[in-house]
Design an enzyme around this catalytic site. Structure first.
Site, PDB file in Angstrom:
ATOM      1  N   THR A  17       6.951 -39.078   0.272  1.00  0.00           N
ATOM      2  CA  THR A  17       7.264 -38.014   1.224  1.00  0.00           C
ATOM      3  C   THR A  17       8.343 -38.404   2.223  1.00  0.00           C
ATOM      4  O   THR A  17       9.178 -37.580   2.595  1.00  0.00           O
ATOM      5  CB  THR A  17       5.976 -37.645   2.012  1.00  0.00           C
ATOM      6  OG1 THR A  17       4.961 -37.328   1.070  1.00  0.00           O
ATOM      7  CG2 THR A  17       6.198 -36.471   2.927  1.00  0.00           C
ATOM      8  N   ASP A  61       7.089 -39.938  -6.884  1.00  0.00           N
ATOM      9  CA  ASP A  61       5.857 -39.727  -6.131  1.00  0.00           C
ATOM     10  C   ASP A  61       5.011 -40.950  -6.474  1.00  0.00           C
ATOM     11  O   ASP A  61       4.956 -41.358  -7.653  1.00  0.00           O
ATOM     12  CB  ASP A  61       5.168 -38.450  -6.608  1.00  0.00           C
ATOM     13  CG  ASP A  61       3.920 -38.148  -5.788  1.00  0.00           C
ATOM     14  OD1 ASP A  61       3.940 -37.151  -5.054  1.00  0.00           O
ATOM     15  OD2 ASP A  61       2.924 -38.903  -5.909  1.00  0.00           O
ATOM     16  N   SER A  62       4.353 -41.538  -5.507  1.00  0.00           N
ATOM     17  CA  SER A  62       3.697 -42.819  -5.798  1.00  0.00           C
ATOM     18  C   SER A  62       2.509 -42.682  -6.750  1.00  0.00           C
ATOM     19  O   SER A  62       1.962 -43.685  -7.204  1.00  0.00           O
ATOM     20  CB  SER A  62       3.294 -43.544  -4.521  1.00  0.00           C
ATOM     21  OG  SER A  62       2.146 -42.977  -3.956  1.00  0.00           O
ATOM     22  N   SER A  63       2.129 -41.462  -7.089  1.00  0.00           N
ATOM     23  CA  SER A  63       1.110 -41.285  -8.138  1.00  0.00           C
ATOM     24  C   SER A  63       1.633 -41.837  -9.466  1.00  0.00           C
ATOM     25  O   SER A  63       0.846 -42.142 -10.364  1.00  0.00           O
ATOM     26  CB  SER A  63       0.792 -39.806  -8.352  1.00  0.00           C
ATOM     27  OG  SER A  63       0.646 -39.155  -7.144  1.00  0.00           O
ATOM     28  N   ASP A  94       0.126 -42.555  -1.160  1.00  0.00           N
ATOM     29  CA  ASP A  94      -1.040 -42.411  -2.046  1.00  0.00           C
ATOM     30  C   ASP A  94      -1.444 -43.722  -2.739  1.00  0.00           C
ATOM     31  O   ASP A  94      -2.628 -44.033  -2.830  1.00  0.00           O
ATOM     32  CB  ASP A  94      -0.770 -41.335  -3.114  1.00  0.00           C
ATOM     33  CG  ASP A  94      -0.731 -39.935  -2.514  1.00  0.00           C
ATOM     34  OD1 ASP A  94      -1.114 -39.772  -1.331  1.00  0.00           O
ATOM     35  OD2 ASP A  94      -0.315 -38.997  -3.217  1.00  0.00           O
ATOM     36  N   ARG A 249     -18.518 -50.334  -9.412  1.00  0.00           N
ATOM     37  CA  ARG A 249     -18.599 -49.839  -8.025  1.00  0.00           C
ATOM     38  C   ARG A 249     -20.048 -49.520  -7.703  1.00  0.00           C
ATOM     39  O   ARG A 249     -20.597 -48.494  -8.112  1.00  0.00           O
ATOM     40  CB  ARG A 249     -17.721 -48.617  -7.840  1.00  0.00           C
ATOM     41  CG  ARG A 249     -16.259 -48.965  -8.009  1.00  0.00           C
ATOM     42  CD  ARG A 249     -15.391 -48.182  -7.094  1.00  0.00           C
ATOM     43  NE  ARG A 249     -15.388 -48.719  -5.734  1.00  0.00           N
ATOM     44  CZ  ARG A 249     -14.804 -48.127  -4.704  1.00  0.00           C
ATOM     45  NH1 ARG A 249     -14.239 -46.961  -4.884  1.00  0.00           N
ATOM     46  NH2 ARG A 249     -14.809 -48.677  -3.512  1.00  0.00           N
ATOM     47  N   GLN A 281     -19.093 -49.425  -3.203  1.00  0.00           N
ATOM     48  CA  GLN A 281     -18.514 -48.121  -2.875  1.00  0.00           C
ATOM     49  C   GLN A 281     -18.316 -47.983  -1.358  1.00  0.00           C
ATOM     50  O   GLN A 281     -17.578 -47.113  -0.914  1.00  0.00           O
ATOM     51  CB  GLN A 281     -19.436 -46.995  -3.363  1.00  0.00           C
ATOM     52  CG  GLN A 281     -19.524 -46.925  -4.869  1.00  0.00           C
ATOM     53  CD  GLN A 281     -20.561 -45.932  -5.368  1.00  0.00           C
ATOM     54  OE1 GLN A 281     -20.941 -45.000  -4.666  1.00  0.00           O
ATOM     55  NE2 GLN A 281     -21.016 -46.121  -6.588  1.00  0.00           N
TER      56      GLN A 281
HETATM   57  N1  ASP Z   1       2.269 -37.890  -2.833  1.00  0.00           N
HETATM   58  C1  ASP Z   1       3.034 -38.703  -1.921  1.00  0.00           C
HETATM   59  C2  ASP Z   1       3.204 -40.069  -2.553  1.00  0.00           C
HETATM   60  O1  ASP Z   1       2.324 -40.873  -2.485  1.00  0.00           O
HETATM   61  C3  ASP Z   1       2.387 -38.789  -0.601  1.00  0.00           C
HETATM   62  C4  ASP Z   1       3.145 -39.638   0.385  1.00  0.00           C
HETATM   63  O2  ASP Z   1       4.305 -39.932   0.229  1.00  0.00           O
HETATM   64  O3  ASP Z   1       2.552 -40.045   1.377  1.00  0.00           O
HETATM   65  O4  ASP Z   1       4.212 -40.334  -3.120  1.00  0.00           O
END
Ligand code: ASP
Length: 348
Positions: A17, A61-63, A94, A249, A281
């Site tokens: 972001t 996007d870090s996903s 993320d 977990r 957990q």
């Molecule tokens: N979805 C975004 C990411 O992790 C959220 C962020 O940047 O904080 O890339």
């Protein structure tokens, strides 16, 4: 303390972001051309820190972060290690805790700051938290004392707090205070001045040299227990092809059902050579196998004790250690001891 005015910092942009702007035509968030960073954050010019930047060709996007991208980042740091005093990585929040943990295991002998930061609102929006995060992360990376960097480890800076990277956990997708370090004190707090928590900072061994360890073996799984588990559910994870390490977990201080079918299933795969690591957990506190009857069974079949490790550090540590050429005994030993400050040594 020297605020680091002559320091040379490499700013690495991976995505997330922080580096996005609202497209005026579509109103959607898109990554901006990182060469325009000074347009978006003109304050950077006033810092008197010598900043160079490099960006992923395609910011993510870090996903979409992956072990191969951790390696890419590690190599960027290794290649530039002698030229720069420190590194700031802009990263989506993320999966930032996973990348910070992975880098802490890869960068053996690190004695310079590697600070990850990001933001909840893009740097181009009026109420952005990104500017403060970026500017202070740069100041921390540049800070020196007696010609030596103050921070000499992988850390995460977010909303006025600096944390040890492999102790962090993302707790909020909404608040600017998005991270926590549940089991380790803060490394620094930024107010009018930046206060460093000296006793919490990592002290590298004298004359340590950077050595990059790039292997990650993804033959792992994470099994989250819940009341209502079935043996099919448990076996689906344990029976995974090529599984080498299962992160279990558990509840509370490492407790699990003492149902004979459950324990028999774990034992069957333990006997086949699958390592099982007990990670609670609960994000705060530690696994204490044997404290309750409900964790004695795990102890008896050789489940390993994850102490107060975060899930993020456990995942990346397992992948890292599995890729090392070590025998099962040293694997088990290293998994249960801190190798980069990621867990506390528990005394019972
Ligand atoms: N979805 C975004 C990411 O992790 C959220 C962020 O940047 O904080 O890339």
């Amino acid at each position: 303390m020297n605020p680091g005015e002559n320091s040379k910092i490499l700013l690495l942009y991976t995505g997330g972001t922080i580096g996005m702007v609202v497209d005026p035509e579509t109103t959607a968030l898109r990554a901006f051309d990182f060469s325009q960073i000074y347009e978006h954050v003109p304050e950077l010019q006033k810092l008197h820190i010598d900043i160079e930047y490099q960006s992923f060709d395609e910011p993510i996007d870090s996903s979409n972060m992956s072990p191969s991208l951790w390696v890419k980042l590690g190599k960027q740091i290794e290649e530039n290690y002698n030229t720069f005093d420190g590194f700031v990585i802009l990263h989506g929040s993320d999966t930032m805790a996973y990348t910070a943990s992975a880098l802490s295991f890869m960068l053996k002998g690190l004695s310079k700051p590697v600070i990850l930061t990001g933001s909840q609102l893009p740097v181009g929006t009026i109420r952005t938290d990104g500017k403060e995060n970026l500017i202070t992360a740069l100041e921390i990376a540049a800070a020196k004392r007696n010609d030596q960097s103050v921070v000499r480890e992988v850390a995460v800076y977010f909303e006025y707090n600096l944390y040890r990277g492999n102790r962090t956990h993302k707790i909020s997708s909404e608040n600017f205070e998005a991270f926590e370090s549940p089991n380790y004190p803060m490394l620094a707090e930024a107010g009018v001045h930046i206060h460093y928590n000296e006793s919490a900072l990592w002290v590298p061994q004298e004359e340590s040299e950077l050595q990059l360890e790039t292997g990650f073996d993804d033959s792992i799984a994470v099994l989250h227990l819940f009341p209502g588990w079935t043996i099919e559910y448990v076996e689906a994870f344990l029976g995974m092809k090529n599984l080498k390490c299962l992160i279990l977990r558990t509840y509370g201080s490492g407790n699990a059902p003492d149902h004979p079918d459950f324990l028999a299933s774990l034992k069957k795969y333990r006997d086949k050579g699958v390592s099982i690591l007990n990670v609670s957990q609960c994000i705060k506190g530690s696994v204490l196998q044997g404290k309750y009857q409900s964790s004695k069974g795990l102890q008896e079949i050789g489940v390993l004790n994850g102490a107060d490790i975060t899930l993020e550090a456990a995942v990346t540590k397992c992948m890292h250690l599995l890729a090392q050429d070590i025998d099962p005994d040293s694997f088990a030993q290293q998994l249960q001891l801190p190798i980069a400050g990621e867990m506390s040594i528990m005394r019972h």
